[in-house]
Design a protein around this motif. Structure first.
Motif, PDB file in Angstrom:
ATOM      1  N   UNK A  48      16.002  12.915 -30.358  1.00  0.00           N
ATOM      2  CA  UNK A  48      14.919  13.893 -30.957  1.00  0.00           C
ATOM      3  C   UNK A  48      15.336  15.359 -31.307  1.00  0.00           C
ATOM      4  N   UNK A  49      16.572  15.661 -30.633  1.00  0.00           N
ATOM      5  CA  UNK A  49      17.064  16.833 -30.885  1.00  0.00           C
ATOM      6  C   UNK A  49      17.562  17.091 -32.134  1.00  0.00           C
ATOM      7  N   UNK A  50      17.055  18.475 -32.634  1.00  0.00           N
ATOM      8  CA  UNK A  50      17.555  18.880 -34.210  1.00  0.00           C
ATOM      9  C   UNK A  50      18.459  19.675 -34.206  1.00  0.00           C
ATOM     10  N   UNK A  51      19.806  19.346 -34.582  1.00  0.00           N
ATOM     11  CA  UNK A  51      20.967  20.286 -34.504  1.00  0.00           C
ATOM     12  C   UNK A  51      21.246  20.756 -35.848  1.00  0.00           C
ATOM     13  N   UNK A  52      21.184  22.117 -35.776  1.00  0.00           N
ATOM     14  CA  UNK A  52      20.961  22.991 -37.134  1.00  0.00           C
ATOM     15  C   UNK A  52      22.372  22.693 -37.810  1.00  0.00           C
ATOM     16  N   UNK A  53      22.344  22.858 -39.132  1.00  0.00           N
ATOM     17  CA  UNK A  53      23.762  22.530 -39.918  1.00  0.00           C
ATOM     18  C   UNK A  53      24.636  21.179 -39.689  1.00  0.00           C
ATOM     19  N   UNK A  54      24.047  20.302 -38.723  1.00  0.00           N
ATOM     20  CA  UNK A  54      24.841  19.010 -38.633  1.00  0.00           C
ATOM     21  C   UNK A  54      24.255  17.813 -38.838  1.00  0.00           C
ATOM     22  N   UNK A  55      23.169  17.970 -39.842  1.00  0.00           N
ATOM     23  CA  UNK A  55      22.527  16.824 -40.362  1.00  0.00           C
ATOM     24  C   UNK A  55      21.464  16.202 -39.386  1.00  0.00           C
ATOM     25  N   UNK A  56      20.802  17.181 -38.623  1.00  0.00           N
ATOM     26  CA  UNK A  56      19.834  16.675 -37.831  1.00  0.00           C
ATOM     27  C   UNK A  56      20.392  15.728 -36.536  1.00  0.00           C
ATOM     28  N   UNK A  57      19.518  14.636 -36.508  1.00  0.00           N
ATOM     29  CA  UNK A  57      19.925  13.754 -34.937  1.00  0.00           C
ATOM     30  C   UNK A  57      21.176  12.991 -35.696  1.00  0.00           C
ATOM     31  N   UNK A  58      22.027  13.427 -36.490  1.00  0.00           N
ATOM     32  CA  UNK A  58      23.261  12.431 -36.600  1.00  0.00           C
ATOM     33  C   UNK A  58      23.720  11.815 -35.340  1.00  0.00           C
ATOM     34  N   UNK A  59      24.341  10.819 -35.470  1.00  0.00           N
ATOM     35  CA  UNK A  59      24.716  10.066 -34.450  1.00  0.00           C
ATOM     36  C   UNK A  59      25.982  10.869 -33.766  1.00  0.00           C
ATOM     37  N   UNK A  60      25.944  11.828 -32.740  1.00  0.00           N
ATOM     38  CA  UNK A  60      27.043  12.522 -32.610  1.00  0.00           C
ATOM     39  C   UNK A  60      27.715  11.799 -31.360  1.00  0.00           C
ATOM     40  N   UNK A  61      29.418  12.200 -31.517  1.00  0.00           N
ATOM     41  CA  UNK A  61      30.218  11.551 -30.477  1.00  0.00           C
ATOM     42  C   UNK A  61      30.085  12.255 -29.276  1.00  0.00           C
ATOM     43  N   UNK A  62      30.126  13.829 -29.451  1.00  0.00           N
ATOM     44  CA  UNK A  62      30.247  14.732 -28.385  1.00  0.00           C
ATOM     45  C   UNK A  62      31.329  14.365 -27.446  1.00  0.00           C
ATOM     46  N   UNK A  63      32.597  14.461 -27.876  1.00  0.00           N
ATOM     47  CA  UNK A  63      33.865  14.449 -27.142  1.00  0.00           C
ATOM     48  C   UNK A  63      34.706  15.554 -27.482  1.00  0.00           C
ATOM     49  N   UNK A  64      35.678  15.873 -26.847  1.00  0.00           N
ATOM     50  CA  UNK A  64      36.271  17.316 -26.858  1.00  0.00           C
ATOM     51  C   UNK A  64      37.254  17.033 -27.925  1.00  0.00           C
ATOM     52  N   UNK A  65      37.894  15.801 -28.201  1.00  0.00           N
ATOM     53  CA  UNK A  65      38.771  15.656 -29.489  1.00  0.00           C
ATOM     54  C   UNK A  65      38.205  15.844 -30.876  1.00  0.00           C
ATOM     55  N   UNK A  66      36.700  16.033 -30.814  1.00  0.00           N
ATOM     56  CA  UNK A  66      36.167  16.252 -32.015  1.00  0.00           C
ATOM     57  C   UNK A  66      35.253  17.483 -31.890  1.00  0.00           C
ATOM     58  N   UNK A  67      35.616  18.548 -31.246  1.00  0.00           N
ATOM     59  CA  UNK A  67      35.098  19.802 -31.183  1.00  0.00           C
ATOM     60  C   UNK A  67      36.091  20.928 -31.722  1.00  0.00           C
ATOM     61  N   UNK A  68      35.909  21.376 -32.772  1.00  0.00           N
ATOM     62  CA  UNK A  68      36.620  22.487 -33.477  1.00  0.00           C
ATOM     63  C   UNK A  68      35.921  23.559 -33.889  1.00  0.00           C
TER      64      UNK A  68
END
Ligand code: SAM
Length: 286
Positions: A48-68
């Motif tokens: 339910x969390x809205x993530x600004x600029x990232x396409x809302x509740x896009x199914x995020x992976x939240x991994x260090x290797x994906x965080x730039x």
């Protein structure tokens, strides 16, 4: 430059490892890079969390290797694409996965480096994760760029016969005997055997990878993947009679990939097992 030792996964950072590879040494590259969906620090697993600029509740992976940071992602994209272009044979080509979060950056760098985009494919995922907040459309596709090395001559390999007359009866958008279009209807569900040795948060189904390999390479060709993850691209290459080489910086994913490769048997069929949930189920990750 070192000689290529094939049919293995190297546990390393890909740009530095690719710099050791000879020019024009691989026939096909399948790149499934970080999409940079995890940027922005801590993220709670809550649809339910809205993530600004990232396409809302896009199914995020939240991994260090994906965080730039944006700038670091631009630089990283330029570096790996530069090496990919150098190691690709003039007769070869490259498939690159992405979403709107990163594919524009990749597209721009391809053009700046003179990498020619042959096609942009829309991978339609009919079983995409629903938008639970109901505040935007349900994201149900990924974008794939098919590119060649660039240069004056277009020498890349394309199996037109397979593209037209292969068995794609699982794909509701591919008419038998007609030219393949740039929208592919392929379920993101994985078969049990694909998950038997562990899971990766953004694992790609073998079905789409086998299609890419058969469209753009011949048996015995070398398929290279700089972001091997759980080894799906290498497994698909082995199953379809190609040589392979993968790089993956996380040890735990290398271990999954090695197990999968050990058990992978020849199987060119890209239909996979047809199950009802392929068409009605919901995939867990983008
Ligand atoms: C999108 S996933 C690939 C998943 C893969 N297609 C599969 O089916 O399992 C990207 C992978 O690249 C790895 N990775 C990210 N940056 C890397 C780098 N600089 N060098 C090598 N691997 C990297 C991550 O650890 C992650 O496993």
């Amino acid at each position: 430059m070192s000689e290529l030792v094939l049919d293995r996964i190297i546990n390393a950072e890909c740009v530095s490892e690719m710099r050791k590879m000879p020019d024009s040494s691989v026939d096909l590259i399948i790149a499934d890079p970080p999409y940079n969906l995890s940027k922005g620090g801590e993220w709670k697993w809550d649809n339910s969390v809205e993530l600004k600029g990232l396409g809302g509740n896009w199914n995020k992976v939240m991994q260090d290797w994906d965080n730039y940071s944006f700038e670091a992602y631009m630089q990283f994209t330029k570096e790996w694409l530069t090496e990919a272009q150098r190691i690709l044979k003039p007769t070869g080509s490259m498939w690159i996965f992405g979403t709107y979060h990163n594919i524009g950056i990749i597209n721009v760098y391809c053009q700046m480096l003179g990498i020619e985009i042959i096609n942009e494919v829309i991978w339609y995922k009919r079983n995409a994760f629903p938008n639970l907040a109901g505040r935007r459309l349900t994201a149900s596709h990924e974008t794939v760029l098919w590119c060649n090395k660039g240069g004056k001559k277009r020498e890349y390999y394309f199996d037109y016969e397979y593209s037209k007359n292969g068995d794609f009866s699982y794909d509701g958008l591919k008419a038998p005997g007609k030219q393949m279009r740039t929208v592919w209807d392929i379920s993101n569900n994985k078969e049990r055997s694909e998950l038997a040795y562990g899971k990766h948060p953004t694992q790609k189904p073998l079905r789409i990878l086998k299609r890419m390999i058969k469209l753009a390479s011949k048996k015995g060709d070398v398929v290279f993947t700089p972001f091997a993850g759980s080894g799906s691209e290498c497994v698909a290459a082995k199953m379809t009679g190609r040589r392979y080489l993968g790089i993956e910086m996380e040890k735990e994913y290398c271990e999954i990939a090695e197990e999968r490769l050990l058990h992978a048997e020849s199987n060119e069929d890209d239909m996979g097992q047809m199950t009802l949930d392929m068409f009605t189920g919901v995939s867990s990750k983008c």
